[in-house]
Design a protein around this motif. Structure first.
Motif, PDB file in Angstrom:
ATOM      1  N   UNK A  79      -8.698  31.563 -33.077  1.00 56.54           N
ATOM      2  CA  UNK A  79      -9.703  31.176 -32.076  1.00 56.54           C
ATOM      3  C   UNK A  79      -9.409  31.852 -30.735  1.00 56.54           C
TER       4      UNK A  79
ATOM      5  N   UNK B 190     -17.451  28.281 -22.752  1.00 59.70           N
ATOM      6  CA  UNK B 190     -18.887  28.518 -22.799  1.00 59.70           C
ATOM      7  C   UNK B 190     -19.603  27.224 -23.155  1.00 59.70           C
TER       8      UNK B 190
ATOM      9  N   UNK C 242     -22.488  34.805 -39.102  1.00 57.73           N
ATOM     10  CA  UNK C 242     -21.129  34.536 -39.523  1.00 57.73           C
ATOM     11  C   UNK C 242     -20.267  35.769 -39.325  1.00 57.73           C
TER      12      UNK C 242
ATOM     13  N   UNK D 190     -24.049  35.085 -23.820  1.00 56.83           N
ATOM     14  CA  UNK D 190     -23.066  34.018 -24.008  1.00 56.83           C
ATOM     15  C   UNK D 190     -22.827  33.819 -25.503  1.00 56.83           C
ATOM     16  N   UNK D 191     -21.610  34.124 -25.928  1.00 58.77           N
ATOM     17  CA  UNK D 191     -21.229  33.894 -27.322  1.00 58.77           C
ATOM     18  C   UNK D 191     -20.810  32.445 -27.518  1.00 58.77           C
ATOM     19  N   UNK D 192     -21.417  31.773 -28.442  1.00 60.17           N
ATOM     20  CA  UNK D 192     -20.929  30.470 -28.882  1.00 60.17           C
ATOM     21  C   UNK D 192     -20.272  30.690 -30.252  1.00 60.17           C
ATOM     22  N   UNK D 193     -18.967  30.529 -30.315  1.00 57.93           N
ATOM     23  CA  UNK D 193     -18.246  30.726 -31.578  1.00 57.93           C
ATOM     24  C   UNK D 193     -17.712  29.386 -32.043  1.00 57.93           C
ATOM     25  N   UNK D 194     -17.985  29.044 -33.286  1.00 62.69           N
ATOM     26  CA  UNK D 194     -17.521  27.753 -33.796  1.00 62.69           C
ATOM     27  C   UNK D 194     -17.129  27.882 -35.254  1.00 62.69           C
ATOM     28  N   UNK D 195     -16.676  26.769 -35.819  1.00 56.06           N
ATOM     29  CA  UNK D 195     -16.396  26.688 -37.258  1.00 56.06           C
ATOM     30  C   UNK D 195     -15.415  27.749 -37.745  1.00 56.06           C
TER      31      UNK D 195
ATOM     32  N   UNK E  36     -23.519  25.100 -36.234  1.00 53.84           N
ATOM     33  CA  UNK E  36     -22.593  25.224 -35.111  1.00 53.84           C
ATOM     34  C   UNK E  36     -22.067  23.813 -34.842  1.00 53.84           C
ATOM     35  N   UNK E  37     -20.790  23.596 -35.088  1.00 50.64           N
ATOM     36  CA  UNK E  37     -20.187  22.273 -34.870  1.00 50.64           C
ATOM     37  C   UNK E  37     -19.203  22.379 -33.712  1.00 50.64           C
TER      38      UNK E  37
ATOM     39  N   UNK F 226      -4.633  24.160 -24.634  1.00 46.90           N
ATOM     40  CA  UNK F 226      -6.066  24.326 -24.931  1.00 46.90           C
ATOM     41  C   UNK F 226      -6.630  23.088 -25.608  1.00 46.90           C
TER      42      UNK F 226
ATOM     43  N   UNK G 168     -15.761  21.948 -40.869  1.00 47.60           N
ATOM     44  CA  UNK G 168     -16.109  23.364 -41.025  1.00 47.60           C
ATOM     45  C   UNK G 168     -16.250  23.737 -42.508  1.00 47.60           C
TER      46      UNK G 168
ATOM     47  N   UNK H 131     -17.872  25.597 -26.405  1.00 45.88           N
ATOM     48  CA  UNK H 131     -17.052  26.420 -27.296  1.00 45.88           C
ATOM     49  C   UNK H 131     -16.257  27.419 -26.479  1.00 45.88           C
ATOM     50  N   UNK H 132     -15.453  28.208 -27.163  1.00 44.44           N
ATOM     51  CA  UNK H 132     -14.730  29.332 -26.553  1.00 44.44           C
ATOM     52  C   UNK H 132     -13.847  28.909 -25.377  1.00 44.44           C
TER      53      UNK H 132
ATOM     54  N   UNK I 243     -18.547  30.971 -37.379  1.00 42.47           N
ATOM     55  CA  UNK I 243     -19.976  31.070 -37.104  1.00 42.47           C
ATOM     56  C   UNK I 243     -20.176  31.462 -35.643  1.00 42.47           C
ATOM     57  N   UNK I 244     -21.251  32.193 -35.394  1.00 39.90           N
ATOM     58  CA  UNK I 244     -21.500  32.579 -34.002  1.00 39.90           C
ATOM     59  C   UNK I 244     -22.999  32.517 -33.707  1.00 39.90           C
ATOM     60  N   UNK I 245     -23.289  32.273 -32.454  1.00 42.83           N
ATOM     61  CA  UNK I 245     -24.645  32.427 -31.932  1.00 42.83           C
ATOM     62  C   UNK I 245     -24.499  33.145 -30.604  1.00 42.83           C
TER      63      UNK I 245
ATOM     64  N   UNK J 130     -10.704  35.363 -31.012  1.00 38.73           N
ATOM     65  CA  UNK J 130     -12.172  35.464 -31.017  1.00 38.73           C
ATOM     66  C   UNK J 130     -12.757  35.142 -29.642  1.00 38.73           C
ATOM     67  N   UNK J 131     -12.174  34.174 -28.952  1.00 36.76           N
ATOM     68  CA  UNK J 131     -12.696  33.789 -27.633  1.00 36.76           C
ATOM     69  C   UNK J 131     -12.427  34.898 -26.598  1.00 36.76           C
TER      70      UNK J 131
ATOM     71  N   UNK K 162     -14.942  37.633 -27.343  1.00 38.44           N
ATOM     72  CA  UNK K 162     -16.276  37.307 -26.842  1.00 38.44           C
ATOM     73  C   UNK K 162     -16.343  37.439 -25.320  1.00 38.44           C
TER      74      UNK K 162
END
Lengths: 166, 166, 166
Positions: free
Chosen positions: A16, B109, A128, A88-93, C90-91, B12, C20, B92-93, A109-111, A19-20, A23
């Motif tokens: 994480x 974010x 994903x 803005x990246x929202x990364x989760x899961x 997205x969780x 974190x 997840x 997230x992030x 997962x990302x949005x 990835x953060x 992003x």
């Protein structure tokens, strides 16, 4: 592949963190540092879920090696003409699926939310990450690097265009 | 600023716990408890990315000290007239950037999803939290408090209006 | 309910792992394995925030026991006629509220992004998971199972229809 039980809780936290930071580089940082997240022999691919599920190889972005990434950066910084935009990246899961021969397989997962000038925020791209990560072997002790990143996105329709990598 | 290596993985997780409790208070809790997340001498600011990036100071919401937050709460609970709405914070992030002199700098974010009666869910506000956190020094042992929270949001356009803090 | 201090940091990480994996099953896995995340005597409910807040019992989906879940799966796989769609859960904001008598109470926020063929990605359903989790007592050592999952969603309006569980 090694069993999940052997991975431990810290691995996901470390992934994480990677990835953060990745992003943040794309959303608010210097895109020239984007390559630093990858190994020299990396693969980066942005592909629609439709093509991915059918086993079709064609991706929207495909880059091999850091040279391929640099090409992409050159396109963003020197060639393309486009509006300024907020991303803005929202990364989760985030999930660590396993580790084998020093390669860690993960998904997340990302949005990516995009805001163009004088427009509302919309979902530019969601889906994903499928990635293979390795420890940096260059003595710099920088931790995990991306050996392969496949971004499988949900919608074959892309609003306007994807300028930045996802 | 202290190196990231000195922070450790638990920081974190603790920050995420704080942010998630903060969001729960705004989404499903009692807004009168919102001030409990802040120090007495806190700063809260909601500002567009456009203004932030240009160094322009004007924010959509700006509150200094718990008194400033209480003013905002009074506006929400006693002054403003608005529709009931469902709010869901997606945070997230979360990243801990460093700790210096007992002040922890973090970013995260966020996307606040808003649903008005008989309407579909939309993105009310998305962007980035930039925050400075400190340990509560009031002997209550309640852990981290927010000394400064700057919410930098992506879209200069706000659908309808922002009633609640973000 | 036990105090939060007694829970520790690993509990949330374990709950996130469960959620997840649950989401991955619905988004990219085999829906027939959906029941594996639940206890035999489970309850699953999808209910609007409007009804939930008013204490009204009616839910959009309500299933009791694994048999109830199997009914739902049969509906999805054998009865209903619907377009293929891409789903991305997205969780975020996972919180462990407490543990009492071996039952862990948790909440999390979710947004399910849906993409229909030749359409843009939209928010299908967003809201909050309210769940009770227990350790699997079947000797399989599989960790946490869902005893109760209530999905409280924000918008009484559902675009098109909810085919899959959330």
């Amino acid at each position: 592949m090694a069993t999940k039980a052997g991975i431990g809780v810290k691995a996901r936290l470390e992934v994480e963190d990677l990835l953060y930071a990745y992003a943040d580089c794309l959303d608010h940082g210097d895109i020239n540092q984007w390559t630093d997240f990858f190994t020299e022999d990396c693969t980066y691919k942005l592909i629609s879920k439709e093509n991915w599920d059918l086993g079709l190889p064609l991706g929207t972005i495909f880059a091999e090696g850091r040279g391929g990434l640099l090409d992409r950066i050159a396109s963003v910084t020197q060639t393309s003409v486009y509006h300024e935009r907020a991303l803005t990246h929202m990364i989760s899961n985030t999930r660590v699926l396993g580790v084998e021969d020093g390669v860690m397989e993960i998904t997340a997962n990302y949005a990516v939310l995009e805001t163009l000038p004088n427009q509302y925020t919309k979902i530019l791209n969601s889906g994903r990450y499928l990635a293979k990560l390795v420890r940096a072997g260059d003595g710099a002790g920088e931790g995990l690097k991306i050996k392969e990143l496949i971004c499988v996105y949900d919608s074959a329709l892309v609003p306007a265009s994807i300028i930045y990598p996802v």
